[in-house]
Design an enzyme around this catalytic site. Sequence first.
Site, PDB file in Angstrom:
ATOM      1  N   PRO A  56     -98.255   1.169  41.815  1.00 58.57           N
ATOM      2  CA  PRO A  56     -99.214   1.893  40.957  1.00 58.57           C
ATOM      3  C   PRO A  56     -98.481   2.621  39.839  1.00 58.57           C
ATOM      4  O   PRO A  56     -97.314   2.988  39.985  1.00 58.57           O
ATOM      5  CB  PRO A  56     -99.861   2.898  41.912  1.00 58.57           C
ATOM      6  CG  PRO A  56     -98.946   2.999  43.085  1.00 58.57           C
ATOM      7  CD  PRO A  56     -98.175   1.719  43.169  1.00 58.57           C
ATOM      8  N   ASP A  57     -99.174   2.814  38.723  1.00 59.41           N
ATOM      9  CA  ASP A  57     -98.610   3.578  37.604  1.00 59.41           C
ATOM     10  C   ASP A  57     -98.981   5.048  37.837  1.00 59.41           C
ATOM     11  O   ASP A  57    -100.135   5.452  37.629  1.00 59.41           O
ATOM     12  CB  ASP A  57     -99.187   3.056  36.282  1.00 59.41           C
ATOM     13  CG  ASP A  57     -98.493   3.698  35.084  1.00 59.41           C
ATOM     14  OD1 ASP A  57     -98.136   4.894  35.165  1.00 59.41           O
ATOM     15  OD2 ASP A  57     -98.301   2.990  34.076  1.00 59.41           O
ATOM     16  N   ILE A  58     -98.015   5.820  38.288  1.00 59.64           N
ATOM     17  CA  ILE A  58     -98.285   7.216  38.699  1.00 59.64           C
ATOM     18  C   ILE A  58     -98.754   8.047  37.514  1.00 59.64           C
ATOM     19  O   ILE A  58     -99.731   8.796  37.591  1.00 59.64           O
ATOM     20  CB  ILE A  58     -97.018   7.832  39.342  1.00 59.64           C
ATOM     21  CG1 ILE A  58     -96.566   6.983  40.531  1.00 59.64           C
ATOM     22  CG2 ILE A  58     -97.280   9.279  39.772  1.00 59.64           C
ATOM     23  CD1 ILE A  58     -95.212   7.363  41.115  1.00 59.64           C
ATOM     24  N   ASN A  86     -82.741   1.321  40.798  1.00 62.43           N
ATOM     25  CA  ASN A  86     -82.292   1.290  39.403  1.00 62.43           C
ATOM     26  C   ASN A  86     -81.289   2.414  39.170  1.00 62.43           C
ATOM     27  O   ASN A  86     -80.993   3.197  40.067  1.00 62.43           O
ATOM     28  CB  ASN A  86     -83.496   1.378  38.446  1.00 62.43           C
ATOM     29  CG  ASN A  86     -84.250   2.678  38.607  1.00 62.43           C
ATOM     30  OD1 ASN A  86     -83.705   3.754  38.387  1.00 62.43           O
ATOM     31  ND2 ASN A  86     -85.514   2.588  39.020  1.00 62.43           N
ATOM     32  N   PHE A  94     -92.381   9.530  29.572  1.00 64.14           N
ATOM     33  CA  PHE A  94     -91.141   9.076  28.943  1.00 64.14           C
ATOM     34  C   PHE A  94     -91.213   7.580  28.709  1.00 64.14           C
ATOM     35  O   PHE A  94     -91.924   6.873  29.405  1.00 64.14           O
ATOM     36  CB  PHE A  94     -89.933   9.411  29.836  1.00 64.14           C
ATOM     37  CG  PHE A  94     -89.404  10.792  29.559  1.00 64.14           C
ATOM     38  CD1 PHE A  94     -90.133  11.909  29.936  1.00 64.14           C
ATOM     39  CD2 PHE A  94     -88.203  10.972  28.894  1.00 64.14           C
ATOM     40  CE1 PHE A  94     -89.676  13.186  29.656  1.00 64.14           C
ATOM     41  CE2 PHE A  94     -87.731  12.241  28.611  1.00 64.14           C
ATOM     42  CZ  PHE A  94     -88.468  13.348  28.989  1.00 64.14           C
ATOM     43  N   LYS A 121    -101.564   4.522  28.671  1.00 63.59           N
ATOM     44  CA  LYS A 121    -101.530   5.381  29.862  1.00 63.59           C
ATOM     45  C   LYS A 121    -102.407   6.622  29.699  1.00 63.59           C
ATOM     46  O   LYS A 121    -102.545   7.405  30.624  1.00 63.59           O
ATOM     47  CB  LYS A 121    -100.094   5.782  30.176  1.00 63.59           C
ATOM     48  CG  LYS A 121     -99.182   4.575  30.455  1.00 63.59           C
ATOM     49  CD  LYS A 121     -97.840   4.972  31.009  1.00 63.59           C
ATOM     50  CE  LYS A 121     -96.963   3.743  31.147  1.00 63.59           C
ATOM     51  NZ  LYS A 121     -96.186   3.732  32.391  1.00 63.59           N
TER      52      LYS A 121
END
Length: 422
Positions: free
Chosen positions: A316-318, A221, A334, A352
């Site tokens: 995975p969502d760190i 990205n 963010f 989260k």
Amino acid sequence: MTGGFPIHLPVMNTLRDRHILLGVTGGIAAYKAAELVRLLRTAGAEVQVVMTHAAGKFITPLTLQALSGRPVRDELFDPEAEAGMGHIELARWADAILVAPATADFLARLAQGRADDLLATLCLASEAPLLVAPAMNRVMWENPATQANVDLLRARDIAILGPEAGEQACGETGTGRMREPEALCADLQRLFAGNALAGLQVLVSAGPTQEPIDPVRYLGNNSSGRMGYALARAAREAGASVTLVSGPVSLEPPEGVQLIRVQTALEMRDAVLAEARQADVFIATAAVADYRVADPRSSKHKRGDGPLRLELVENPDILAEVAALPEAPFTLGFAAETDALERHAREKLVRKGVDMIAANRVGPGLGFGSEDNALEVYWQDGHQSLPRQGKDRLARALVRLLAQRLGRNPDQLCTSQLHAQD
Ligand code: CTP
């Protein structure tokens, strides 16, 4: 401006993107202002020179304009210059005002609180820390009138930098030489070295991740990594020990920061989790790829190999994993959103389990890759807007807010600490 914060010698350049208003008054040492401007610019500061009329007899505005890259200001009532940035706006623009050289006459006017030219008016109209570097003949310096003015200025928290002893332009030897430009530059560096996050370990994730398709291709990205690098620098400037886990970017590693380079989301997760246990704060700015290729090829896919089908699996969502650790650090995430900023940001805050979320609008000219950005920062029962500005300045503003949320005193720029080291 209050005392009480021990300022330690900076291990890094703290002048990047600072707004320095440099006042130049009419003494022979005015020629040294040219070198001072050059040094400040080299350190990354924006410099606006304001001269008194007398200063123009010693150095031309053109020299200082060429070195600072900004037209020199010298008139209080100059309609054209005022239309660009009015004097009150200029007074607010400054992060610090340094008058070098400062003549005996200027010290006297400052002590009296006069507003009879642009520089004196700016000194009166600004809340920024004020520093002066006196330069004059030794008898003028020792004169009780000058000494009384200097005492008054010190008592008002104005830093008196120098003067130094040595040979003088008039042929005499004594105290009255202007402090050297390198030393003045170092004084400003010390002024901006804070300690709002002193003693804390700050972990920052930054940049994009790259998810391999084959040995030469990847999914990626546009994240430039700038915000994360600016935050790592700002946290370091505020006295923290900083570790930066970065995806591939083309940025200079910030000074004084431990840098761990990674490529993929899984590598970033391993590096972050290994560091997170020691961290007091985790700032997640990385644009982590949401998906990776399930089975990257070990050899290059050739054109004749037929259609290329990729199976993507979720990464995975760190940030969520760090926030769920048993003794989780304070987490700042963010959120880049195109619409419904507050709703999406608050939803991420809850989903989260993070302590604070900084949301920015992405769209033309904002966010990824741009120099400027603005942030809306949310926490459980609060919100603050940080207006559009350069990413280094924005990062400093966010670190101040973070320090407040951690119950720390955000940095106060403290000129009284400089007196001790005159
Ligand atoms: N983040 C992370 N690990 C991921 C994805 C995101 O640590 N795998 C972090 C980012 O660094 C950022 C925050 O989570 O601090 C929000 O990222 P964003 O991409 O906006 O969130 P997503 O969960 O991917 O939500 P969506 O794409 O649906 O908006």
